[in-house]
Design a protein around this motif. Sequence first.
Motif, PDB file in Angstrom:
ATOM      1  N   ASP A   1      -2.418  -1.443  -2.952  1.00 17.66           N
ATOM      2  CA  ASP A   1      -1.832  -1.597  -4.287  1.00 17.66           C
ATOM      3  C   ASP A   1      -2.939  -1.829  -5.320  1.00 17.66           C
TER       4      ASP A   1
ATOM      5  N   TYR B   1       0.826  -1.193   0.000  1.00 15.30           N
ATOM      6  CA  TYR B   1       0.000   0.000   0.000  1.00 15.30           C
ATOM      7  C   TYR B   1       0.866   1.251   0.000  1.00 15.30           C
ATOM      8  N   VAL B   2       0.239   2.348  -0.391  1.00 17.12           N
ATOM      9  CA  VAL B   2       0.918   3.641  -0.392  1.00 17.12           C
ATOM     10  C   VAL B   2       0.236   4.503   0.652  1.00 17.12           C
TER      11      VAL B   2
ATOM     12  N   THR C   1       3.665   9.646   0.840  1.00 18.87           N
ATOM     13  CA  THR C   1       4.756   9.423  -0.115  1.00 18.87           C
ATOM     14  C   THR C   1       5.443   8.086   0.113  1.00 18.87           C
TER      15      THR C   1
ATOM     16  N   ASP D   1       5.861   3.972   0.378  1.00 13.25           N
ATOM     17  CA  ASP D   1       5.391   2.808  -0.349  1.00 13.25           C
ATOM     18  C   ASP D   1       5.789   1.558   0.442  1.00 13.25           C
TER      19      ASP D   1
END
Lengths: 205, 216
Positions: free
Chosen positions: B185, B159-160, B163, B165
Motif C-alpha cells: 500500500d 498490498y495489491v 487485480t 487488493d
Amino acid sequence: MRRAGAKGGWIGVSTTVTSGEAGQGNGPWEDLLIAVAENGDREAFSRLFRHFAPRIKTFMMRLGVSDAGAEELAQEAMMAVWRKAPSFDPARAGAGTWIFTIARNLRIDLLRREKRPEIDPNDPMLVRDPEPAVDDAMDAVQREAGVRRALAELPPEQAEVVSLSFYEDTPHAEIAARLMIPLGTVKSRLRLAMKRIRAQLGDLT
Amino acid sequence: MSTAASYHPPEELLLAYAAGSLDEATALLLATHLTFCPHCRAEVARMEAVGGGVLAELPPAQMGAGALAATLDRLGERPAKPAVRTLSPSFGLPAPLRAYIPEGEENLAWRRVGRGIEQVMIVTSRNVRARLQRVAPGVVMPTHTHEGNEMTLVLRGGYVDGTLDYGPGDVAIADNDITHTPAADPIEGCLCLAVTDAPLRLTSFFGRMLNPFLDL
C-alpha cells in the motif's frame, strides 16, 4: 450462563442418552458439567467420566497412542474437564463439543509438544459479526444435535473423510494415501460434507 | 477495527485447525485470521461440533478397573473459578500473535532482507515457518515464485497483487504455479504474517541476485 436443572435436572440420565438430544435448553451432559462447575459434584463427574473417558481413550488410540498411554491421556483429559468446568459455557458449545476440544488440546500439548494458538474472546481487536448467521443465534446445544443429525446422514464416502480428518496429523495427504484417492477428491468431499452440515443448520450461504 | 476479511483460508485448513492436526505455524496464521473473521469463526465452531460428534460415535475402549477411582483421588476439592486474564497491551496486533511476541513488534530483531523489506521469524514447526514481514509504503516485491506453498495474512496496511487488493485479515495463498509481484500500500505499507513450507525462488534477474541473501 444457564443454570442446571433448566431441563428437569440430570438425575436419572442413562448411559444411552447422547448429549444434545434434548433439543431445547441444556441436555443431560451440559447439566452434569454445570453441576461439576458449581458444586464440585463428584457423582456428576463420575457419570461424565464413564461416558467420555472410554471414547477419549479410543480417540487417542486411533491417533496412534498405545493402550496404556491412551488410558493415561483419557484420565488427564477428564481431570482437565474437572478443572476447567467453571469456564464451560453452554451458550457457546455443547458438552460433547467442549470435551472434544479439551481432548484435542491435550493431544497437541502432550503428544506433539506444540502450543495451540487460539483467539481471545476479550481481544479488543476481535472483529464482531454485524449480522450473525442463522446458526450463530441457534442454541449451541441445538447446533451440536443438528451437526450430529447431518453427520449421520452424510454419504459414506464423505463421512469417512470427515471422520479421518480428526485422526490424522497431516490430514489431507495421509487420507488420500490411505484411501488411494487423489488429494483433490479428499478436499472436495470435505467441502461437500461441510456444505451439507451448514444446510442442515439452516445457513445456506 | 471493524471491517471483516474478504479472502479466507480454504475450508480444509479450517477443518485441520478445528481437528488439531495443523502445524503450529499454520495454526498461528489461522487463529490470527479468526480474530478478524466472524465468518470463519462460525465455520470453526461448526467443525468443532463435528469433532464432538465424531468423538461421540467412537466405540468406547475398555478402561482399567481402577481408572475412575484413581482419577477421583487426583481431583482437587472443587474446580477453581477461572482466573481473570489481564490483557497485555495490544500493540495493535491480534491476541494469538501477541502471545508469541510479548515484547512487542518494535522490539523484535527485524532483519532487512531487501530494500524496504524487513522480516523476523516467529515460530517453526514441522518445517513450516511463520514470519512477520513488513514492507515500506509503495515498495514492490521482486518478482518471485514458490517452491512450496506460501500463505500470507495481512495484519496492517495492505498490498495489491495484479487485480487483487488485500487488506487487514485477508489471506492469500501462492503455490509454485504462481509468479507474482505484490506491491505494498502506497500510504500505510504492509505488515503481514507469512507461512511457508519451502523457500521462495526469485525469478527476475534482480531477484536471482538477491535470492542468496533473502532467506525468505
